[in-house]
Design an enzyme around this catalytic site. Structure first.
Site, short mmCIF file in Angstrom:
data_model
loop_
_atom_site.label_atom_id
_atom_site.label_comp_id
_atom_site.label_asym_id
_atom_site.label_seq_id
_atom_site.Cartn_x
_atom_site.Cartn_y
_atom_site.Cartn_z
N GLU A 158 37.16 33.89 31.05
CA GLU A 158 36.89 32.65 31.80
C GLU A 158 35.77 31.86 31.12
OE1 GLU A 158 38.77 31.67 34.29
OE2 GLU A 158 39.48 33.40 35.43
N HIS A 193 46.07 29.87 33.31
CA HIS A 193 46.35 30.54 34.58
C HIS A 193 47.83 30.55 34.95
CE1 HIS A 193 42.05 30.51 34.87
NE2 HIS A 193 42.04 31.03 36.06
N ARG A 250 40.05 18.83 38.07
CA ARG A 250 39.75 20.24 38.34
C ARG A 250 40.88 21.17 37.89
NH1 ARG A 250 36.77 23.09 43.54
NH2 ARG A 250 37.00 25.22 42.72
P1 NAD Z 1 36.49 42.15 41.55
O1 NAD Z 1 35.77 41.44 42.59
O2 NAD Z 1 37.64 42.99 41.94
O3 NAD Z 1 35.47 43.03 40.72
C1 NAD Z 1 35.96 43.82 39.65
C2 NAD Z 1 35.52 45.28 39.81
O4 NAD Z 1 34.15 45.36 39.42
C3 NAD Z 1 35.59 45.83 41.23
O5 NAD Z 1 36.01 47.16 41.15
C4 NAD Z 1 34.14 45.78 41.71
O6 NAD Z 1 33.85 46.77 42.66
C5 NAD Z 1 33.40 46.03 40.43
N1 NAD Z 1 32.05 45.45 40.35
C6 NAD Z 1 31.65 44.23 40.77
N2 NAD Z 1 30.39 44.00 40.42
C7 NAD Z 1 29.97 45.10 39.78
C8 NAD Z 1 28.75 45.48 39.17
N3 NAD Z 1 27.73 44.62 39.08
N4 NAD Z 1 28.65 46.71 38.62
C9 NAD Z 1 29.72 47.58 38.65
N5 NAD Z 1 30.89 47.27 39.18
C10 NAD Z 1 31.02 46.04 39.75
O7 NAD Z 1 37.09 41.14 40.44
P2 NAD Z 1 36.54 39.81 39.75
O8 NAD Z 1 37.09 39.85 38.37
O9 NAD Z 1 35.10 39.59 39.96
O10 NAD Z 1 37.29 38.67 40.57
C11 NAD Z 1 38.69 38.56 40.55
C12 NAD Z 1 39.12 37.74 41.75
O11 NAD Z 1 38.51 36.47 41.68
C13 NAD Z 1 40.61 37.52 41.84
O12 NAD Z 1 41.04 37.81 43.13
C14 NAD Z 1 40.77 36.04 41.55
O13 NAD Z 1 41.85 35.47 42.22
C15 NAD Z 1 39.47 35.50 42.05
N6 NAD Z 1 39.07 34.22 41.46
C16 NAD Z 1 38.69 33.23 42.29
C17 NAD Z 1 38.27 32.02 41.77
C18 NAD Z 1 37.79 30.94 42.69
O14 NAD Z 1 37.55 29.82 42.23
N7 NAD Z 1 37.61 31.22 43.96
C19 NAD Z 1 38.21 31.82 40.38
C20 NAD Z 1 38.60 32.87 39.55
C21 NAD Z 1 39.03 34.07 40.10
N1 GLY Z 2 39.04 28.72 39.11
C1 GLY Z 2 39.61 27.42 39.20
C2 GLY Z 2 38.89 26.52 40.12
O1 GLY Z 2 37.89 26.87 40.69
O2 GLY Z 2 39.30 25.41 40.29
#
Ligand code: NAD
Ligand code: GLY
Length: 370
Positions: free
Chosen positions: A186, A249, A242
């Site tokens: 990202e 993606h 945006r």
């Molecule tokens: P996640 O929240 O599942 O975290 C990944 C793993 O890392 C988990 O097992 C968690 O327990 C662990 N973890 C988190 N912080 C840690 C730390 N400091 N130390 C050790 N382990 C840790 O995944 P992610 O990659 O953070 O997020 C993915 C999600 O984000 C997806 O559901 C995706 O759809 C969403 N997303 C949302 C947006 C948005 O704009 N809202 C943008 C991009 C992605």
């Molecule tokens: N991750 C895409 C958005 O926030 O728009």
């Protein structure tokens, strides 16, 4: 050094604070935002195990009643059942509208707790303390909150901006290397979509970012957040620009849908393959040179991320199935295929009405089955 970047959304404007030791400072920074007396920390068991005590110690010093809700880690947590359970736990804690939710974790916790905050008693304030690289550079900023359903990812949700984001770079020290690399996908996305100088900087300094070098990490997170904040301030609800943040993606989601959302292919890994594909497809359409597409691919691969369909376990993938997933994308209007493509490194645009036949030919040339 602590950097503060403002997301300029008028009366809903907020700061993203990036630096070291911010979990230990959370109490002092969050307390002024709480109009009531209570604060609910929503986290997952892994994050809580690493950093929970530090956060609770800090919040405890601020004189608020604190409840802590620990959820199972992983994408499977972002569902209706967990939303219901979380809402019920918030009601049991008797949070009212003046109180506040703290989303403490990665994108899963941020998206779920943020959505719960959006609908709890018709909306309650929340703060994001993102603990993954992906969450610090992307999901904690911009107010998109959502859960998944069996029909797809992030299909039920709301725009609900946080009041504050505290991105503590120290939290990333405990993040597994695979999750760091997934978050880096990202980061490089921002360079590829709109900042060639940042892309060049990442070509030189990407390994330092992934290894957690303090200065490199701080610059990478801050530049990513700066770009996201600027785009969100201009187009909060994704009426136009945006959508560029979705580079990689649509291709990536199609693969995630095929292999099953979760451990098999992390979201960031899917975005990595998808971004490389978006550049190769752009080159195949004559929009940019194949050298530039190759340069984008090499920069992503240098981080140890997948860039080709063959790099993803679970193939071969059928071109028509991938296209069917792509047609379901939230950007698609009336079933017309919409993709983020590029005219150069750092120059992405939204292409509407992409020709399905050409896309099919491209996917087959990439190794998908006819
Ligand atoms: P996640 O929240 O599942 O975290 C990944 C793993 O890392 C988990 O097992 C968690 O327990 C662990 N973890 C988190 N912080 C840690 C730390 N400091 N130390 C050790 N382990 C840790 O995944 P992610 O990659 O953070 O997020 C993915 C999600 O984000 C997806 O559901 C995706 O759809 C969403 N997303 C949302 C947006 C948005 O704009 N809202 C943008 C991009 C992605
Ligand atoms: N991750 C895409 C958005 O926030 O728009």
């Amino acid at each position: 050094m602590t950097r503060t970047i403002s997301v300029g959304l008028g009366e809903r404007a907020y700061d993203v604070v990036i630096g070291h030791g911010l979990i230990a400072e959370a109490g002092g920074r969050i307390a002024p935002l709480v109009k009531g007396t209570r604060l609910a920390v929503v986290t997952d068991t892994t994050v809580f195990g690493h950093h929970g005590d530090a956060l609770l110690d800090s919040l405890g010093g601020a004189g608020l009643k604190i409840g802590c809700i620990e959820l199972p880690p992983g994408e499977e947590t972002k569902n209706f059942q967990m939303l219901e359970a979380l809402s019920d736990m918030l009601l049991m804690q008797e949070l009212d509208r003046g109180d506040l939710i703290v989303a403490f974790g990665g994108g899963v916790v941020g998206d779920l707790a943020g959505f719960a905050a959006a609908i709890y008693k018709r909306g309650i304030d929340f703060v994001q303390i993102p603990t993954t690289l992906l969450a610090q550079v992307d999901s904690s900023v911009g107010g998109k909150t959502a859960i998944d359903t069996p029909r797809g990812k992030n299909l039920i949700g709301a725009f609900h901006q946080p009041r504050l984001v505290l991105a503590d770079l120290d939290a990333l020290a405990t993040l597994p290397p695979r999750e760091r690399r997934a978050g880096y996908a990202e980061v490089i996305k921002y360079g590829l979509l709109g900042d060639f100088a940042f892309f060049e900087w990442l070509e030189a300094h990407g390994p330092e970012v992934i290894d957690g070098d303090a200065e490199a990490l701080s610059h990478a997170v801050a530049r990513s957040v700066e770009m996201k904040a600027e785009i969100v301030a201009e187009d909060e609800r994704e009426a136009g620009r945006r959508a560029l943040l979705n580079l990689g993606h649509t291709f990536g989601h199609a693969l995630e849908a095929e292999v099953g959302f979760g451990e098999a292919l992390l979201h960031g890994e899917a975005v990595a393959v998808g971004s490389a594909q978006a550049f190769r497809f752009s080159a195949a359409q004559g929009l940019l040179s194949s050298q530039d597409a190759l340069r984008a691919e090499r920069a992503i691969a240098a981080a140890g991320l997948p860039v080709r369909l063959a790099d993803v376990a679970g193939g071969p993938f059928a071109a028509d199935r991938l296209i069917a997933h792509m047609a379901q994308d939230k950007k698609a209007e009336g079933g017309r295929l919409t993709l983020v493509l590029a005219r150069g490194l750092g120059d992405a645009f939204v292409a509407k009405d992409v020709d399905a036949g050409r896309l099919r030919d491209f996917l087959i040339s990439e190794g998908a089955t006819p």
